[in-house]
Write an enzyme that holds these catalytic residues in place. Sequence first.
Site, PDB file in Angstrom:
ATOM      1  N   LYS A  65       0.849  -1.199   0.000  1.00 32.38           N
ATOM      2  CA  LYS A  65       0.000   0.000   0.000  1.00 32.38           C
ATOM      3  C   LYS A  65       0.880   1.244   0.000  1.00 32.38           C
ATOM      4  O   LYS A  65       1.918   1.280   0.661  1.00 32.38           O
ATOM      5  CB  LYS A  65      -0.912  -0.023   1.236  1.00 32.38           C
ATOM      6  CG  LYS A  65      -1.958   1.091   1.257  1.00 32.38           C
ATOM      7  CD  LYS A  65      -2.900   0.925   2.441  1.00 32.38           C
ATOM      8  CE  LYS A  65      -3.925   2.047   2.500  1.00 32.38           C
ATOM      9  NZ  LYS A  65      -4.868   1.878   3.633  1.00 32.38           N
ATOM     10  N   SER A  97     -10.073  -0.311   7.027  1.00 30.59           N
ATOM     11  CA  SER A  97      -9.504  -0.141   5.685  1.00 30.59           C
ATOM     12  C   SER A  97      -8.820  -1.355   5.096  1.00 30.59           C
ATOM     13  O   SER A  97      -8.400  -1.337   3.942  1.00 30.59           O
ATOM     14  CB  SER A  97      -8.524   1.033   5.671  1.00 30.59           C
ATOM     15  OG  SER A  97      -9.235   2.237   5.792  1.00 30.59           O
ATOM     16  N   SER A 153      -9.657   2.138   2.810  1.00 31.80           N
ATOM     17  CA  SER A 153      -8.756   2.851   1.916  1.00 31.80           C
ATOM     18  C   SER A 153      -7.784   1.935   1.179  1.00 31.80           C
ATOM     19  O   SER A 153      -7.139   2.340   0.229  1.00 31.80           O
ATOM     20  CB  SER A 153      -7.966   3.887   2.726  1.00 31.80           C
ATOM     21  OG  SER A 153      -7.169   3.235   3.717  1.00 31.80           O
TER      22      SER A 153
END
Length: 490
Positions: A78, A177, A153
């Site tokens: 990420k 997330s 996210s």
Amino acid sequence: MEKLYTKTIEELHALLVSKEVTAVDVTKAFFDRIKETEPTIDAFLALNEEKALEMAKALDLKGITPENALAGIPIGIKDNIVTKDLRTTAASKMLYNFDPIYDATVMEKVYQADMIPVGKLNMDEFAMGGSTENSHFKQTKNAWAQTKVPGGSSGGSAAAVAAGQIPASLGSDTGGSIRQPAAFNGIVGMKPTYGRISRFGLIAFASSLDQIGPLTRTVKDNALVLNAISGYDAKDATSAGRLVPDFTEKLDQGVKGMKIALPKEYLGEGIDAGVKEAILKAADTYRKLGATVEEVSLPHSKYGVAVYYIIASSEASSNLQRFDGIRYGFRSENVSTLDDVYVNSRSEGFGDEVKRRIMLGTFSLSAGYYDAYFKKAGQVRTLIKQDFDKVFEDYDMIIGPAAPTVAFGIGENINNPLAMYLADLLTIPVNLAGLPGMSIPAGLSNGLPVGLQLIGKHFDEATMYQAAYAFEQATEFHLQQPAILGGTNA
């Protein structure tokens, strides 16, 4: 040979150890897969092809042993996890040109395990959002239906695994997330106990809530990655000095005799009928496997969203002060005074959702409002944690939905922040209490995946994996694939 990108980590490891394939073969296969599917999925912000292939070649020379379960396995990262010499933007214009000079601790552990980072994954800007629609750079699509959001996210981290672009990825979870995008994409996502994994080198959103965790296609794969990235780190003051067990050790011990709680608040108003049905069926599966499943109450969980958006936004407003246009990152050219540098760089560098949360947090911390908002939120946070403690006196684990709905359409909620915030209703309390939570596939509703959320006691991820694995082996939901991976979903 069957396509390598359809294989689990376990299967790839067996092929590497037997020398049926090399680490270079595996790495090339996944880069080919990324190039083939990236126009459809849009999960990556940066690729690391040259360095990844160099690492794979070095591994092949060294040899891969049966004990090194993750050697030669590609992994996506990420884009809020700092990677040396590989651009790290947190999907924000503010960091559009940031090339870090050091690695996050979790990256050092990835390298120690001989995993091969293939690139950086798209996300909501600074991890603020639940749909990956707040990225400055691109809109990632759901692996199952490209008109739907992948969640957020960590949307890029989830969609890339579900589409077969990578066998594993790292995400971060501040209020759901990892678990919500894992649910939306029909894969396994784990948010470990707060402190289990070092946050050093994770670009901070809300420091008392953020936690890094793995996303994979199967429960065992997930446990293998958590083994590698867990552990104490002196560079992180919130890192827990707890022994890291082998999370795969209890996998096949089943759930016979286990006591599982199902909170009535997690199946109440706002939960889709199809989601509710899948969760009730999952509870029945656990009963058939020999566990006791009983209804309980978590009365303060209804305040979770309100508490979270005060605490998380307050911490974000403090953490994001460092992005000032002076030291690194975006600097506005439209300036004539020092004040202009600060104000214009932040106004132009941050997106709308980030600004919204900075404003909300600054207000909550301001003189005259601190006691009414931030202090009160901290007190209710304690009540939420106490609700969990009370349930865990009698139960081994809690189950419920990971999200109240299946994946919603791109653009459907983007102009309705309240609807977007309420989508985290079921995951937020876990972060507020610092507990471990995970999502595993529990079926389909309207052709889209439903995630079953498992919530465990502090530092008891091993029992969660045990229960998740028992469910996975008793069902075939983890074998259902999106069309992009050869499945037959709508």
